[in-house]
Design an enzyme around this catalytic site. Structure first.
Site, PDB file in Angstrom:
ATOM      1  N   GLU A   1       0.832  -1.200   0.000  1.00  0.00           N
ATOM      2  CA  GLU A   1       0.000   0.000   0.000  1.00  0.00           C
ATOM      3  C   GLU A   1       0.870   1.255   0.000  1.00  0.00           C
ATOM      4  O   GLU A   1       0.763   2.098  -0.870  1.00  0.00           O
ATOM      5  CB  GLU A   1      -0.928  -0.018   1.218  1.00  0.00           C
ATOM      6  CG  GLU A   1      -1.879   1.157   1.244  1.00  0.00           C
ATOM      7  CD  GLU A   1      -2.911   1.048   2.362  1.00  0.00           C
ATOM      8  OE1 GLU A   1      -3.154  -0.065   2.847  1.00  0.00           O
ATOM      9  OE2 GLU A   1      -3.473   2.095   2.740  1.00  0.00           O
TER      10      GLU A   1
ATOM     11  N   ARG B   1      -7.653   1.955  14.422  1.00  0.00           N
ATOM     12  CA  ARG B   1      -8.499   0.778  14.186  1.00  0.00           C
ATOM     13  C   ARG B   1      -8.337  -0.224  15.339  1.00  0.00           C
ATOM     14  O   ARG B   1      -9.292  -0.879  15.741  1.00  0.00           O
ATOM     15  CB  ARG B   1      -8.162   0.131  12.836  1.00  0.00           C
ATOM     16  CG  ARG B   1      -9.180  -0.880  12.384  1.00  0.00           C
ATOM     17  CD  ARG B   1      -8.970  -1.260  10.938  1.00  0.00           C
ATOM     18  NE  ARG B   1      -9.597  -0.330  10.026  1.00  0.00           N
ATOM     19  CZ  ARG B   1     -10.843  -0.431   9.568  1.00  0.00           C
ATOM     20  NH1 ARG B   1     -11.596  -1.434   9.959  1.00  0.00           N
ATOM     21  NH2 ARG B   1     -11.334   0.455   8.733  1.00  0.00           N
TER      22      ARG B   1
ATOM     23  N   GLU C   1     -11.021  -8.215   4.846  1.00  0.00           N
ATOM     24  CA  GLU C   1     -10.354  -8.264   6.141  1.00  0.00           C
ATOM     25  C   GLU C   1     -11.140  -8.933   7.270  1.00  0.00           C
ATOM     26  O   GLU C   1     -10.554  -9.571   8.144  1.00  0.00           O
ATOM     27  CB  GLU C   1      -9.996  -6.834   6.572  1.00  0.00           C
ATOM     28  CG  GLU C   1      -8.987  -6.205   5.655  1.00  0.00           C
ATOM     29  CD  GLU C   1      -8.801  -4.725   5.935  1.00  0.00           C
ATOM     30  OE1 GLU C   1      -7.718  -4.352   6.350  1.00  0.00           O
ATOM     31  OE2 GLU C   1      -9.775  -3.960   5.745  1.00  0.00           O
TER      32      GLU C   1
END
Ligand SMILES: Cc1cc2nc3c(=O)[nH]c(=O)nc-3n(C[C@H](O)[C@H](O)[C@H](O)COP(=O)(O)OP(=O)(O)OC[C@H]3O[C@@H](n4cnc5c(N)ncnc54)[C@H](O)[C@@H]3O)c2cc1C
Ligand code: FES
Ligand code: FES
Length: 1370
Positions: A840, A918, A1301
């Protein structure tokens, strides 16, 4: 040397039936490099270069003149020396079949959804092809064994097994259609119904076995048979030599020739399978200027039973695969009693490497390497094997027990060749056993192994006495070592229970290891050695006496049955015109299974193209004193050394506050090329640019960098001690907790004001527990490493092909570094061999560096990182630590959570803040906790920057949650399921970040799964099993998950698309979901587009992702790609469909092509741009308000495992997963995502453990040799996946839910099942109550947590613990 040159000739071999003649073969080149770069056969992939992944597997076929049969062996082309293939027929994936004429082995893998990113797939097909060529009627078990040298990071393996088992004679799958029907496509025979062949004709044509029978294979070349016949007439006809400037490769064909070559070249190196030498030369920089191949020397393959029937002499050049076959034959022929040593060898061979390695490696190679963890040597020593060695001058015998003189030092003298090994038969009362414990069962080197032998004599009083013994161990010293004290003391002892404890402690005394022993795991290794001898004692007792039932569990390994599984979901019927919800095969599947799918390094070389290799830091923290690249620059073929100064206008731009050498996503806090300081081992200092990769790799070793070393901070604990944190922290307080700036709790602040979310005062917490959950990093281990090809064209346009999940970020960063506008930079991505978050942001660095080189040299520059480079530079999943204190009521209702979370961010910020956020927002998992106080910190350390990995911090948060909930249950002595259920969120309750949980299907997911998995009855069965087995324990865990969908950075929740309809009716789609890395995004987007336009999926195509077609894209990440891009594609398609409406109305029966053509003639715009942004997202951390996630995905898993209490080994017996994923866009792809994510979660919490040196920061785990991802036989033996049928989701496209995910954390159910099993084992030891288990639950942690006498006996004293261990968790 002169005499050996007389046979000099071109390299001459066959590939896919074609003759290849090369007058100048390079002895340093591997077969893989040759076929990919010189022959353009790019189907076979480079995944590791060290024989550890199988991506490069090709088939080597040989013809036996004696039997007139062709034998096929799978080999790792990355280790096969090119020169060794002379006279062979090699079959690559291209020779097996093509997408227009696929071989059945290719077809079944594709049709059963066995490929995702497809990078592993050619190697997997090659292994399956080899099996079916040698065994046209394989069993399920043989099929499962055939893949033990292959890895896949995407699929979770079940689908590959399913495809392959269509050939298994004992599988019901071999009776059903293996073709289109099985995969939802159109029936090729036009007469099948469903997946059952409708008649005998179909059975003949469509089942796996019949497809195999009908397959057309490349015949063994006639010309080659003739050559072999000619060579057979003269013993030295196939002796030859190949040479380049630095290496001479001899290929003698007789033993006298070999001996004479060894005599005249005393420093020559014999090469056999090259599985050891290949590693030394490629990765350790060792040079062997004279190499002598011994593979075709017949005398080294002789097998003779000694005339006195005392044993067998086996040629030292027997490959390990052939050795296995021979041992089986001897056992059959000579019976159990005489062949106990043979059986022990066979037991260890089963777990020795993978097929591809065993097919080429030989016995002598394993012995002469003298590895302290060799699998065969301890058994050879124990059984009393004797080597025969020979030189031109003499022949002698060396007993194996005297062969090893020191670390990698043997009694072999220069010029001596090992010719054979004598394996004695065992006597009547003589017993041999082998033991091995590794991190992973299949294809892994041992942590400790052993060969143990005793000879007993039966006394007149009926007792047994030991008359002889040999206890030989690997992994306990620098060489294979005997427990000599124990061997001596045991002789004369009477066999019995009382001997056991003495024997175990004698071995413990003999095999001491210091706490900081190289290889680490000192206490575990000692415990293992003692436990092996304990097992051996129990085994012998079972033979000479009687063994109580519970003790029998010590004797054999836990069995893993052949795998099975169910997948239950509802799919749109294949006849339907509705394209979403169908089981459409991955659109690139046929290209992936045939090797036609192109990845970055498959792009043909451009004219003048150059290759770059990284100059990396060797210290974790230091000042750069000097860099000297002069020796490298003087090397022939080297073009440049590139560093920060080569960035256009570097100094000028830096002095004006726009340092182009500083990059990073969000915060630009990393140097592209280190200038004054290095901040982690592996950091890029510069690049060596050369004409070829081989030259660049040689030259890079000549660059010298001097450092002034500084003290590194490496682990989370180091960082806490030094207060080394990133400048930002995150806090989240709700309920009675709120803190002032000093962290002191002040007035209650009830941020949750919804009546369904009760406010519970802290005082209601009658009990508290506190503890720490610590978890390791995880390497993404995408099979394709980071790669880029950059061409800065003379007029300034920059064309980039990159293996990246984030083309836009790549575009922006390259523009920033080169100082050019983004519109001059085009980034293109065809597909990737996996990404999982690892590509990423970190892929950007390589591309930026290549861009600097390309700009400076005015030439295209390419680089594909080696696995080691990739693992040392690209970062991993963040290690985390959670220090918790939980308050709860008498019955286990949670009242409060105080949590400090630390992540190890590495040396720069990267995406760490979003990952921490997260983790914080998932640290409740599925539990409502009224009072929550969380502080999150990112530790700044001298490690590569840790980064995104599937789950992005969510799994780490949930792992902490499951630990504290288990702790509460253990404290209250209640079943943890009961505590989980008691605390589940109810619909519309607010999370600690104040988001209501709408549409909670969670309770249904849970109850259904508990029922489907027969949880309660199995719990009882497990209790019974545990009672009956003292040394094997089973455990079961039921575990929930809740995963929030959306990027936590609000602006990323947008996507664009471009849909182009051509006049022939074909449709080209581009979308902002950027890239296809195996997750099936393109397939789903094709379905969405086809559905919206009312056409079949075959009419829609996605060719690549390019920043020139859809701008400003977000990364393909956060599971949201289908949601965002699906909507954007739908938007564009709806615009076009709307414009076509009048033409459809005018011509209601017209075909799509006619409608399109009419619209074109009428000058209707047939292209559209679509756009979508997720509504309502607005979370603000400052006020703990606003919407954080678009919606949640729920799931649950039940897993059962069995552990071996003496070794820490485990097998996963069964897993059931229930996922609430709305209405699936493509159930086959979604099942694959669930299974693949589960396997990654399982790996993360069990066998994958990145380790570093706590003193130097060097990573010990830099490739598949040391870092183990789950293999084919690690995943659950029974693996069932169910979708919640009635689930809807109004917040995503076609009521679907994201899938990438959310299921990952389900893999952690294996961890909690292991924990449950350990608990049972501890209970037997009298250890009740809570205990700490850090993640991963490696065999070491399992064994030590069991906590028996052996563990107590091997504990280190406080004094011994003063030194730093060899390895540590970051
Ligand atoms: C992916 C992978 C997995 C592995 N897994 C395991 C494992 O599970 N267990 C294990 O024990 N090992 C393992 N190994 C190590 C290695 O495969 C073995 O040691 C193997 O047996 C080496 O054999 P080879 O023929 O390839 O040796 P080569 O690499 O060809 O040679 C190794 C050494 O043996 C010498 N040699 C070879 N033949 C002779 C001879 N006749 N006389 C004198 N010297 C000779 C060579 O000169 C060299 O020094 C693994 C290696 C890899 C790459
Ligand atoms: S690339 Fe050859 S085994 Fe991995
Ligand atoms: S499909 Fe196997 S690694 Fe991606």
């Amino acid at each position: 040397m002169a005499e050996s040159l007389k046979n000099a000739k071109p390299l001459d071999f066959w590939i896919n039936g074609k003759h290849v003649v090369d007058p100048n073969p390079d002895p340093e080149e591997t077969l893989l490099s040759y076929i990919r770069t010189k022959l353009g056969l790019t189907g076979s992939k480079l995944g590791c270069g060290e024989g550890g992944c199988g991506a490069c597997t090709v088939v080597s076929s040989t013809y036996s003149l004696d039997s007139a049969k062709v034998a096929y062996t799978s080999v790792n082309a990355c280790l096969v020396p090119l020169c060794s293939v002379d006279g062979k027929h090699i079959i690559t994936i291209e020779g097996i079949g093509s997408s227009s004429q696929p071989h059945p082995t290719q077809e079944v893998i594709a049709r059963h959804h066995g490929s995702q990113c497809g990078f592993c797939t050619p190697g997997i097909v090659a292994s399956l092809y080899t099996l079916t060529k040698n065994h046209p009627n394989p069993t399920e078990e043989e099929i499962e064994e055939a893949f033990d040298g292959n890895l896949c990071r995407c699929t979770g393996y079940r689908s590959i097994f399913k495809g392959a088992k269509t050939f298994a004679v004992d599988s019901p799958l071999s009776k059903v259609c293996a073709r289109a029907c099985a995969a939802g496509g159109e029936c090729s025979s036009k007469s099948c119904i469903g997946d059952t062949p409708s008649g005998a004709g179909d059975v003949e044509t469509c089942t796996g076995p019949s497809l195999l029978k009908a397959a057309k294979d490349i015949p063994f070349p006639e010309e080659l048979i003739k050559r072999l016949q000619t060579e057979a007439t003269s013993p030295t006809a196939s002796s030859y030599v190949f040479a380049n400037e630095s290496i001479r490769w001899h290929h003698p064909s007789t033993l006298p020739e070999l001996l004479s070559l060894m005599e005249s070249n005393p420093h020559a190196k014999i090469v056999f399978g090259n599985t050891e030498i290949g590693i030394e030369t490629k990765f350790k920089g060792v040079q062997y200027p004279i190499q002598i191949s011994a593979v075709d020397i017949k005398e080294l393959k002789n097998v003779v039973v000694r005339a006195d029937n005392s044993g067998v002499e086996v040629g030292a050049g027997t490959t390990l695969s052939d050795f296995g076959t021979l041992l089986k034959a001897f056992i059959k022929e000579h019976g159990e009693q005489k062949t106990r040593g043979f059986k022990a060898l066979l037991d260890n061979l089963k777990w020795f490497a993978g097929n591809q390695i065993r097919n080429v490696a030989c016995i002598a190679g394993n012995i002469v390497t003298a590895s302290p963890i060799s699998d065969l040597n301890p058994v050879f020593v124990a059984m009393g094997a004797v080597l025969k060695v020979q030189s031109t001058k003499r022949e002698r015998e060396i007993p194996m027990k005297n062969f090893f003189l020191g670390y990698r030092k043997t009694a072999l003298e220069r010029s001596e060749v090992v010719v054979s090994i004598f394996l004695p038969f065992t006597g009547r009362d003589e017993y041999v056993r082998a033991f091995k414990q590794a991190r992973r069962r299949d294809d892994d080197i041992a942590i400790v192994n052993a060969g143990l032998r005793v000879k007993l004599s039966h006394e007149s009083d009926g007792t047994w006495k030991v008359s002889d013994a040999c206890f030989s161990f690997g992994g306990m010293a620098p060489t294979t070592v005997q427990a000599k004290g124990a061997q001596e003391k045991i002789v004369g002892s009477q066999w019995g229970e009382s001997l056991k404890e003495r024997l175990v402690s004698w071995v413990g005394e003999d095999l001491h290891l210091p706490y900081n022993v190289p290889g680490g795991q000192a206490q575990y290794r000692r415990t293992l050695a003692m436990s092996f001898i304990q097992k051996f004692h129990i085994y012998i007792t079972g033979i000479v006496g009687t063994l109580e039932e519970p003790l029998q569990s010590a004797v054999e390994l836990s069995e893993r049955p052949v795998s099975t599984g169910r997948q239950e979901y509802v799919a749109t019927s294949k006849e339907s015109t509705i394209q979403v919800g169908k089981e459409v095969m991955h659109i690139a599947a046929m290209k992936q299974v045939t090797g036609e799918a192109f990845y970055l390094d498959d792009i043909p070389r451009m004219a003048n193209e150059l290759y770059a290799v990284l100059v990396q830091s060797t210290v974790a923290h230091g000042k750069i004193k000097s860099i000297d690249a002069s020796a490298a620059l003087a090397h022939k073929g080297v073009r440049a050394f590139i560093a920060a100064n080569d960035i256009p206008e570097y100094i000028h731009r830096k002095n004006h506050g726009h340092d182009p050498n500083l990059i990073g996503p969000g915060v630009k806090d990393e140097e592209l090329f280190a200038t004054e300081k290095v901040l982690h081992v592996g950091q890029m200092i510069g690049l060596i640019i050369a004409e070829t990769e081989i030259i660049a790799r040689k030259a890079v070793r000549l660059v010298t960098v001097q450092y002034e070393t500084l003290e590194p901070i490496l682990t989370i604990e180091d960082a806490i001690a030094a207060s080394s944190y990133m400048p930002v922290t995150r806090t989240l307080n709700t309920g009675e907790f709120t803190t002032d700036s000093s962290g002191k709790v002040t007035d209650p602040v009830w941020t949750r004001d919804d009546p369904s979310s009760p406010k519970v005062p802290l005082a209601q917490a009658k009990h508290h527990v506190s503890g720490t959950m610590r978890m390791a990093a995880q390497e993404q281990f995408y099979l394709e490493t980071n790669a880029s090809l950059v061409y800065v064209k003379p007029e300034g346009d920059i064309e980039i092909f990159a293996s990246t999940q984030h083309p836009t970020e790549t575009q922006h960063m390259v523009a920033h570094v080169l100082g050019t506008p983004s519109n001059r930079v085009t980034v293109r991505v065809k597909r990737m061999g996996g990404g999982f978050g690892g590509k990423e942001s970190r892929s950007v660095f390589l591309t930026c560096a290549l861009a600097v080189a390309s700009k400076k040299l005015n030439a295209p520059v390419r680089c594909m990182l080696t696995r080691e480079e990739d693992m040392t530079i690209s970062g991993m999943r963040h290690p985390f630590r959670g220090d918790y204190r939980v308050g709860f009521t008498e019955d286990g209702k949670l009242v409060s959570l105080e949590l400090e979370i630390y992540s190890n961010a590495g040396y720069s910020m990267d995406l760490s803040l979003s990952i921490l956020e997260r983790a914080i927002t998932h640290s409740d998992n599925t539990y409502y906790i009224p009072n929550v106080k969380i502080l999150g910190r990112m530790c700044r350390t001298n490690l590569p920057t840790n980064t995104a990995f599937r789950g992005f911090g969510g799994p780490q948060g949930m792992h902490i949650a499951e630990t504290y909930i288990t702790h509460v249950a253990d404290y209250l002595n209640k079943p943890v399921e009961e505590i989980r259920e008691l605390n589940f969120y109810k619909t519309n309750q607010l999370t600690h970040f104040r988001q209501p949980l709408e549409d909670v299907y969670f309770d249904r997911v849970w109850t259904k799964l508990m029922d489907r998995s027969s949880f309660s009855s199995r719990r009882k069965e497990i209790a019974l099993f545990n009672e009956k087995n003292a040394f094997k324990k089973r455990g079961i865990a039921a575990m929930p998950t809740k995963f929030g969908i959306a990027f936590t950075a609000r602006w990323l929740n947008q996507a664009g698309s471009s849909v182009l309809v051509y006049t022939d009716g074909s449709v080209l789609v581009h979308h902002g979901g950027t890239t296809e890395m195996g997750q099936g995004l393109h397939t789903k987007m094709v379905q969405v587009a086809a559905n919206a336009l009312g056409i079949p999926v075959e009419k829609v195509y996605i060719n690549e992702t390019s920043t020139a077609t859809v701008p400003n894209t977000s990364a393909t990440a956060a599971s949201a790609s289908s949601d965002l891009n699906g909507m954007a594609v739908l938007d564009a398609c709806q615009q076009i469909a709307e414009r076509l409406k009048p033409y459809r109305a005018k011509n209601p029966t017209g075909t799509w092509e006619q409608i399109v053509s009419q619209a074109y003639m009428d000058r209707c715009d047939l292209s559209a741009h679509g756009f979508y942004k997720t509504p309502d997202l607005s979370y603000d951390w400052g006020t703990n308000s606003g919407r954080m996630y678009n919606y949640f995905v729920y799931g649950a898993a039940v897993t059962e495992v069995e552990i071996d209490c003496l070794t820490g080994d485990h097998v996963v017996l069964r897993s059931d997963i229930m996922m609430d994923i709305g209405q699936s866009l493509n159930p086959s792809i979604d099942v694959g995502q669930i299974e693949g994510a589960f396997a990654q979660g399982q790996g993360w919490t069990t066998i994958e453990e990145p380790l570093i040196s706590p003193t130097t920061g060097v990573a010990w785990t830099r490739g598949p040799g040391a870092y183990k991802i789950p293999g084919f036989r690690d995943v659950p033996a029974e693996f069932n996946v169910y979708f919640v049928k009635e689930s809807q989701n109004k917040r995503a496209i076609h009521s679907s839910k994201a899938i990438g995910e959310p299921p990952l954390f389900m893999g952690a159910s294996v961890f909690y099942a292991i924990r449950d099993a350990i608990k049972a084992a501890r209970r037997d030891q009298g250890l009740d109550g809570p205990f700490e288990l850090f993640s991963p639950a490696s065999s070491e942690r399992i064994r030590l947590a069991v906590g028996d006498k052996n563990v107590d006996a091997t504990k280190f004293s406080a004094e011994e613990l003063k030194v730093k261990p060899w390895s540590a968790m970051a």
